[in-house]
Design a protein around this motif. Sequence first.
Motif, PDB file in Angstrom:
ATOM      1  N   HIS A 234       0.836  -1.192   0.000  1.00 15.43           N
ATOM      2  CA  HIS A 234       0.000   0.000   0.000  1.00 15.43           C
ATOM      3  C   HIS A 234       0.878   1.252   0.000  1.00 15.43           C
ATOM      4  N   SER A 235       0.480   2.207  -0.788  1.00 20.72           N
ATOM      5  CA  SER A 235       1.359   3.322  -1.145  1.00 20.72           C
ATOM      6  C   SER A 235       1.815   4.136   0.048  1.00 20.72           C
ATOM      7  N   ALA A 236       0.962   4.311   1.069  1.00 20.94           N
ATOM      8  CA  ALA A 236       1.346   5.132   2.216  1.00 20.94           C
ATOM      9  C   ALA A 236       2.548   4.529   2.934  1.00 20.94           C
ATOM     10  N   GLY A 518      -0.703   1.868   6.271  1.00 25.67           N
ATOM     11  CA  GLY A 518      -0.700   0.941   5.150  1.00 25.67           C
ATOM     12  C   GLY A 518      -2.039   0.236   5.002  1.00 25.67           C
ATOM     13  N   SER A 519      -3.117   0.874   5.533  1.00 26.81           N
ATOM     14  CA  SER A 519      -4.490   0.365   5.437  1.00 26.81           C
ATOM     15  C   SER A 519      -4.657  -1.006   6.086  1.00 26.81           C
ATOM     16  N   PHE A 520      -3.875  -1.279   7.129  1.00 29.58           N
ATOM     17  CA  PHE A 520      -4.007  -2.528   7.891  1.00 29.58           C
ATOM     18  C   PHE A 520      -5.223  -2.393   8.794  1.00 29.58           C
ATOM     19  N   THR A 521      -6.196  -3.247   8.640  1.00 28.03           N
ATOM     20  CA  THR A 521      -7.509  -3.065   9.248  1.00 28.03           C
ATOM     21  C   THR A 521      -7.591  -3.618  10.669  1.00 28.03           C
ATOM     22  N   PRO A 522      -8.636  -3.248  11.423  1.00 32.83           N
ATOM     23  CA  PRO A 522      -8.854  -3.873  12.731  1.00 32.83           C
ATOM     24  C   PRO A 522      -8.950  -5.395  12.641  1.00 32.83           C
ATOM     25  N   ALA A 523      -9.619  -5.915  11.616  1.00 30.79           N
ATOM     26  CA  ALA A 523      -9.751  -7.370  11.476  1.00 30.79           C
ATOM     27  C   ALA A 523      -8.401  -8.026  11.228  1.00 30.79           C
ATOM     28  N   GLN A 524      -7.565  -7.403  10.394  1.00 30.94           N
ATOM     29  CA  GLN A 524      -6.231  -7.954  10.139  1.00 30.94           C
ATOM     30  C   GLN A 524      -5.371  -7.900  11.392  1.00 30.94           C
TER      31      GLN A 524
END
Length: 629
Positions: A234-236, A518-524
Motif C-alpha cells: 500500500h502506497s502510504a 498501510g491500510s491494515f484493518t482492525p480485522a487484520q
Amino acid sequence: MPYVYAGQYIRFDLGTGQYTIESISDDDVKVYLLGSGYAAKLYYDELDAAIDPLDPRATLYIFNGLLSGTFAPTGCRSSWCGRSPLTGIWNEANLGGHFGAELRFAGYDGIVITGKAPRPSYLYISGDQIELRDATQIWGKDTFEAHDWLIAETDPKARPAIIGVAGERLVKLAGVATGGHSHTRMAARGGRGAVMGAKNLKGIVAGGKDKPQYADTKGFHATVKDSNHYIMDHSAAESLHLVGTAGGHPGTDKFGDNAILNWRGGNWLEGTIKTSGKAIAETIFSKHTFCHACPIGCGKAIEIKDGPHAGVWGEGPEYETLCGFGSNLQCDDLNAVTTMNDLCNRYALDTISTSGVLAWAFEAFEKGVITTADTGGIELKWGDADAILAMIHKIGRREDIGDLLAEGVRHASHEIGQGSEDYAMHVKGLEVPYHDPRGFVSMGVNYATASRGACHLEALTYWRGVGVEWPGWQEGDAQGWIEKKRFDSSLGSQLAIDFQNFMTTYNPLGLCKFIAKGSFTPAQTAEVVNKAMGWNWSGDDLLEAGARLFNLKRMINVRLGIGRKDDVLPKRLLTEPRPTGSAAGVLPDMDLMLKDYYALRHWDENGVPTQEAVLPQRLLIHPLQSDRQ
C-alpha cells in the motif's frame, strides 16, 4: 496460555533498592491488553491525586505491548506512563526502536518504579539479574555519550533507554531516548524524562534471551508474512519507507494541515519543499533505519558533510520536527533544522513541545512582550537558525528564559501574561502537534478529548486526506471527502471516535501506528493477535477493547479534575481561520462536535463516562467521580 508475554513485571523502589516480581493475570490481559492499557489499570487503582508528578512517591509505569518482542509487524513498542509533570493529567509516551523487545527478552513485560535513588543511577535488567547501579560518571552527559557508556559497562546486545541533561534538570518537555547516535527513538511527550530525572534515574538497560512462544507458531509466521506484504503493497507505507514521515511536509501545506508562523500562516509551500523527505533523500540521506520487526523502515539516517553544520550525523528529522522548527518557526535551511533535531536528541527533548513553546516565544518577542533582557541578548527573529539553536540549549539547560520555557507554553504564557495566552498553542498543557483542525475539523474534537492533551496520534483522522480507509469506514468517494467532508463538523465526532478506538489498541499491543497507514484493518490486526495468542477476536472485539481503554483513561483524567471546561482548543484555532490555501476560512464547530461526541461516547454533559459507556466491568459497579474537588 502461550508465553507470548512474560506474565510478570518488576516493581522497584529506588529509595530502598528493593524490588518485587508481580504477576499479570491472563484475565487482565484480555481486558486491558498490556502496554498503556495495563499501565492505566494499575494507575487507576493506585492513583493519589495529591502526589505531584515529580514527587519521589510518584510512580512511573513502563510496559511493553502484548506483541512487543515478537516478530508481528512492528512488534517493538513500550509505553512510558503515569501522570505528566507538564499537564498534570494522564500521560503515555511511546518508545520504538529495540528497547521493548529486549525488555521482553529479559523476561518481563514491564517495570513500575517509585522512590528516588540516593545518587545518579541506572537500572540493569536481565533475567534474575536486577540491579541498581551507579551512573555518576554519565550524569550530565548527553544521550549519545550515555548510551555508549552504558553499552560498554553492561552488554553490547542490551538496549538502554536514557534521559539527557534536560531530564536531569527537570525540564518538563524532556523525554526518554533509546538507540544512541545512530538510531534515536524517543518516548517524547509529556515529560517522562523529567520524572526519571526527579528520581535520579539516568537510564534503564534491558537484555536477555527469553524469546516469546506462540499458540500457533506456523500460523503466526504465515500471517505475519502475509501482513508484511500487505502493508508494504500500500502506497502510504511504501512512501514512509522511501522518504519517511518527512515526505509528507509539502502535502500538509496543500491540505492546510501544517503550522506556519505559530499557526497564523496559510501557505509555505516553497519552504516545505526545501525541508522535505525528498530534499533529505537528495542531499544528506545515509541509510534507512528499522525498529525491531518493522517491515517499513521509516527512519532515515543522515550525514551533513559540508557547510556550517558539517559533521552532524545520525537519525534525521521527521515530519513533526521539520514542521515545528521549519514552517512554524520559518526556518527553511534543511541542514540547520537537522542540527536542531540532533540537539533535541542529545538533550532528549520533545521536538513538538520545544518548537511549540519557541514559536510562542518568538511571537511574544515580535509583540514586545519579551525582550533581549529576558533572552540573554538573543533576538528572536523568525527563521533565524542561530537563535533557535541557542534557545534549544537554553531550554535544555534551564538558562535565562529557558528556565521558564522549560515549564511548557501553558505555564510560560500564564506567567508572562499581557495577552500571550491567546497565542499559546496547547490543549490541557500539551503543545499542539502539527496537524491543523482547521484543515481537518475532526482533529479538533480529537485534540479536545484525547487522553494526554493535544495528541494527533490518538486519532490520526487526517489520514483520510491521503486515502487511508478501512472496511466499514469507506464512504465510496475519497476525493469528495478530501475536497469537502473534511470541513464538515457534523461528521467529525464519529470519525474521531472510530479512529480513537482503533488507535488506542496500538500502544497496548506494542505495535506502530504506521502499519495502519498501510491500510491494515482492525480485522487484520485481530488476526495477528489471534495467531499469537490462540484467541478468537474479531475486528469489532479489538475496537471494543480500544473504546474500553480510551474511556478508562478518561476516568483517570476525571479523577484528576478534568471535565467539559478543559475540552477546548487554543483561541487561535477557534477564532482565526487560515488566511490562504485550501483550508482558508474554515473553523471547527466545537460546540456541535463535542455535543455529538459526548452523546456517542455516552459521556454526560460534564464529559464524565456514564454507566452506559464502554468501560471495564469492575468500574460499572462503582460511582464515577473526581478525586479533585
